[in-house]
Design an enzyme around this catalytic site. Sequence first.
Site, PDB file in Angstrom:
ATOM      1  N   CYS A  23      50.509  44.413  33.361  1.00 30.63           N
ATOM      2  CA  CYS A  23      51.286  43.621  34.310  1.00 30.63           C
ATOM      3  C   CYS A  23      52.735  43.585  33.832  1.00 30.63           C
ATOM      4  CB  CYS A  23      50.711  42.205  34.361  1.00 30.63           C
ATOM      5  SG  CYS A  23      51.639  41.095  35.427  1.00 30.63           S
TER       6      CYS A  23
ATOM      7  N   GLU B  61      46.912  42.585  47.580  1.00 34.35           N
ATOM      8  CA  GLU B  61      45.720  41.798  47.205  1.00 34.35           C
ATOM      9  C   GLU B  61      44.844  41.542  48.433  1.00 34.35           C
ATOM     10  OE1 GLU B  61      44.404  40.499  44.292  1.00 34.35           O
ATOM     11  OE2 GLU B  61      45.923  41.445  43.031  1.00 34.35           O
TER      12      GLU B  61
HETATM   13  N1  DGL Z   1      50.776  43.590  38.729  1.00 36.96           N
HETATM   14  C1  DGL Z   1      51.755  42.593  38.382  1.00 36.96           C
HETATM   15  C2  DGL Z   1      53.007  43.244  37.815  1.00 36.96           C
HETATM   16  O1  DGL Z   1      52.920  44.357  37.346  1.00 36.96           O
HETATM   17  C3  DGL Z   1      51.905  41.718  39.547  1.00 36.96           C
HETATM   18  C4  DGL Z   1      52.488  40.666  39.763  1.00 36.96           C
HETATM   19  C5  DGL Z   1      52.226  39.495  40.586  1.00 36.96           C
HETATM   20  O2  DGL Z   1      51.165  38.911  40.451  1.00 36.96           O
HETATM   21  O3  DGL Z   1      53.153  39.120  41.306  1.00 36.96           O
HETATM   22  O4  DGL Z   1      54.076  42.688  37.783  1.00 36.96           O
END
Ligand code: DGL
Length: 275
Positions: free
Chosen positions: A73, A154
């Site tokens: 993430c 999502e």
């Molecule tokens: N997959 C996350 C990232 O790489 C997501 C973020 C989110 O939950 O906004 O930043």
Amino acid sequence: MDNRPIGFFDSGLGGLTCIPNLMKMLPKERIIYFGDTARTPYGSKAASTIRSFSSQIADFLVNQGVKMIVIACNTVSATCLSELQKRYPDVPVVGIIQPAAEKIARTCSIMNKIGIIGTKVTIQSGQYKELVHHINDELDIYETPCPAFVPLIEEGIIQNDIMDLTIKYYMDDFILENRLDTVVLGCTHYPLIRSNIKRLYPALRIINPSEEIVHSVKRILSEKDMLAEQPDFENVFYASDLSENFVNMIERIFHNEEIKVKFKNLELEEVGEKR
Ligand code: DGL
């Protein structure tokens, strides 16, 4: 040699985009994945909230006996990588922005106009620019947040007009005004709309950090002699809310694979077993 699993986590299903490359490059490794689907998205939340959610999940993974934590993430990496590294001095913690920055610096030149897209938190942190410029400060980098992408992904709203319009809303002017030729998917959810972006902007080169992070994982495990040889462990996927899309995404990734995947919800006990 170390046959313990690798722990991956993300705010939701985005971190799953790192898994196909992991399976390709390190087929003997097994993983425990945690997607915080109940609290996604992280990308517009306060740093203190992201910190507290992330340490909760990382504590859980460490208690499961992982040999390494991969922060799949960008938002978490931008917010609290060094804190998590300090919290677990005996477990390597790998962030996603550094390997991505190395790839950008290695494969781009001053001739390129590079656009970084990501969550608000990632873009506001300025970490992509900082880490790339630390390697090569002559590269021309532009950044823009795309906060509506993660909620749509999502929800599984991907291959349709709503997503295409949203991409155009964020990216048309960004690409045109800055004359971009390269774009970096600075959020692990975004590889799921890579084909939309490619179709809308065929000339654009796309850099995918979800692939790059696996190179760092491999390098660190090799250096520490921690690669798995004969794991007797199944891949396990945890979600704080077992959304249909999370399940579908795992099924898509493991399609045709001889692999068992357990679904578990931390709060509601085990939900089921797939294949
Ligand atoms: N997959 C996350 C990232 O790489 C997501 C973020 C989110 O939950 O906004 O930043």
